[in-house]
Write a protein that holds these residues in place. Structure first.
Motif, short mmCIF file in Angstrom:
data_model
loop_
_atom_site.label_atom_id
_atom_site.label_comp_id
_atom_site.label_asym_id
_atom_site.label_seq_id
_atom_site.Cartn_x
_atom_site.Cartn_y
_atom_site.Cartn_z
N MET A 103 0.84 -1.19 0.00
CA MET A 103 0.00 0.00 0.00
C MET A 103 0.88 1.24 0.00
SD MET A 103 -2.91 -1.08 2.67
CE MET A 103 -4.15 0.05 2.76
N ASP A 104 0.42 2.19 -0.74
CA ASP A 104 1.19 3.44 -0.77
C ASP A 104 0.69 4.39 0.33
OD1 ASP A 104 -0.49 5.53 -3.05
OD2 ASP A 104 -1.27 3.63 -2.30
N THR A 105 1.41 5.42 0.56
CA THR A 105 1.15 6.37 1.65
C THR A 105 -0.18 7.09 1.46
OG1 THR A 105 3.53 6.74 1.70
CG2 THR A 105 2.18 8.25 2.96
N ALA A 106 -0.56 7.42 0.24
CA ALA A 106 -1.81 8.17 -0.02
C ALA A 106 -3.03 7.34 0.37
CB ALA A 106 -1.88 8.56 -1.49
N SER A 107 -3.02 6.07 0.05
CA SER A 107 -4.18 5.23 0.40
C SER A 107 -4.26 5.01 1.91
CB SER A 107 -4.12 3.90 -0.34
OG SER A 107 -2.98 3.16 0.06
N ILE A 108 -3.14 4.91 2.57
CA ILE A 108 -3.12 4.76 4.03
C ILE A 108 -3.70 6.00 4.69
CG2 ILE A 108 -1.65 4.53 6.08
CD1 ILE A 108 0.24 2.83 4.35
N GLN A 139 -5.76 8.12 3.36
CA GLN A 139 -7.18 8.19 3.03
C GLN A 139 -7.98 7.27 3.96
OE1 GLN A 139 -8.10 7.08 -0.98
NE2 GLN A 139 -10.13 8.01 -0.91
N GLU A 140 -7.50 6.09 4.26
CA GLU A 140 -8.16 5.17 5.17
C GLU A 140 -8.18 5.72 6.59
OE1 GLU A 140 -7.01 1.08 2.82
OE2 GLU A 140 -6.74 1.17 4.98
N ILE A 141 -7.09 6.35 7.00
CA ILE A 141 -7.05 6.96 8.33
C ILE A 141 -8.06 8.09 8.43
CG2 ILE A 141 -5.61 8.34 9.90
CD1 ILE A 141 -3.23 6.64 8.97
N ASP A 142 -8.17 8.93 7.38
CA ASP A 142 -9.13 10.02 7.37
C ASP A 142 -10.56 9.50 7.44
OD1 ASP A 142 -7.25 12.24 5.16
OD2 ASP A 142 -7.21 12.00 7.35
N SER A 143 -10.83 8.44 6.68
CA SER A 143 -12.19 7.88 6.71
C SER A 143 -12.50 7.29 8.08
CB SER A 143 -12.36 6.82 5.61
OG SER A 143 -11.54 5.71 5.87
N GLU A 144 -11.53 6.66 8.71
CA GLU A 144 -11.72 6.11 10.06
C GLU A 144 -11.98 7.22 11.07
OE1 GLU A 144 -11.94 2.92 10.69
OE2 GLU A 144 -12.16 3.15 12.84
N ILE A 145 -11.25 8.31 10.95
CA ILE A 145 -11.44 9.45 11.84
C ILE A 145 -12.84 10.02 11.69
CG2 ILE A 145 -10.72 11.85 12.28
CD1 ILE A 145 -7.84 10.93 11.70
N SER A 146 -13.29 10.17 10.44
CA SER A 146 -14.62 10.75 10.22
C SER A 146 -15.70 9.82 10.77
CB SER A 146 -14.85 11.04 8.74
OG SER A 146 -14.92 9.83 8.02
N ARG A 147 -15.55 8.49 10.62
CA ARG A 147 -16.53 7.56 11.18
C ARG A 147 -16.54 7.63 12.71
NH1 ARG A 147 -15.54 2.03 9.97
NH2 ARG A 147 -13.47 2.55 9.23
N LEU A 148 -15.39 7.76 13.31
CA LEU A 148 -15.32 7.87 14.76
C LEU A 148 -15.94 9.18 15.25
CD1 LEU A 148 -11.75 6.43 15.44
CD2 LEU A 148 -13.95 5.37 16.02
#
Length: 106
Positions: free
Chosen positions: A1-6, A8-17
């Protein structure tokens, strides 16, 4: 996995939390202006149908009694007006009859 996708996943996790926290604390979700990102999930609210109101037997009886009183009052007024009209017509007939008949003087 590249840094951009990681990221993006962290941002989506933050928004869900943040959304979960907002639901639990009953506060509005802080949104940034503009179109929402595609990774954010939208919270849908379910409309609650209003329940039908049910009137008690006692309430129905009170309403029925009040309506019967209103009907009786209106019938009394109609009867009174009819009686008054009959009395008035009889009096006017008597008055006109007494004026029309000349009195005989002896």
């Amino acid at each position: 996995m590249d840094t951009a996708s990681i990221l993006q996943e962290i941002d989506s996790e933050i928004s869900r939390l943040e959304q979960a926290k907002a639901i639990l604390s009953r506060t509005a979700v802080k949104r940034s202006p503009g179109r929402p990102k595609q990774t954010q999930s939208v919270i849908k609210t379910v409309a609650v149908e209003p329940t039908k109101r049910v009137m008690s037997a006692e309430g129905k009886a009170r309403i029925a009694a009040a309506q019967k009183l209103r009907w009786a009052k209106s019938k009394r007024a109609i009867r009174k007006a009819a009686k008054k009209a009959v009395v008035k017509s009889v009096l006017t007939k008597k008055a006109s009859a007494s004026k029309a008949a000349p009195s005989k003087a002896i």
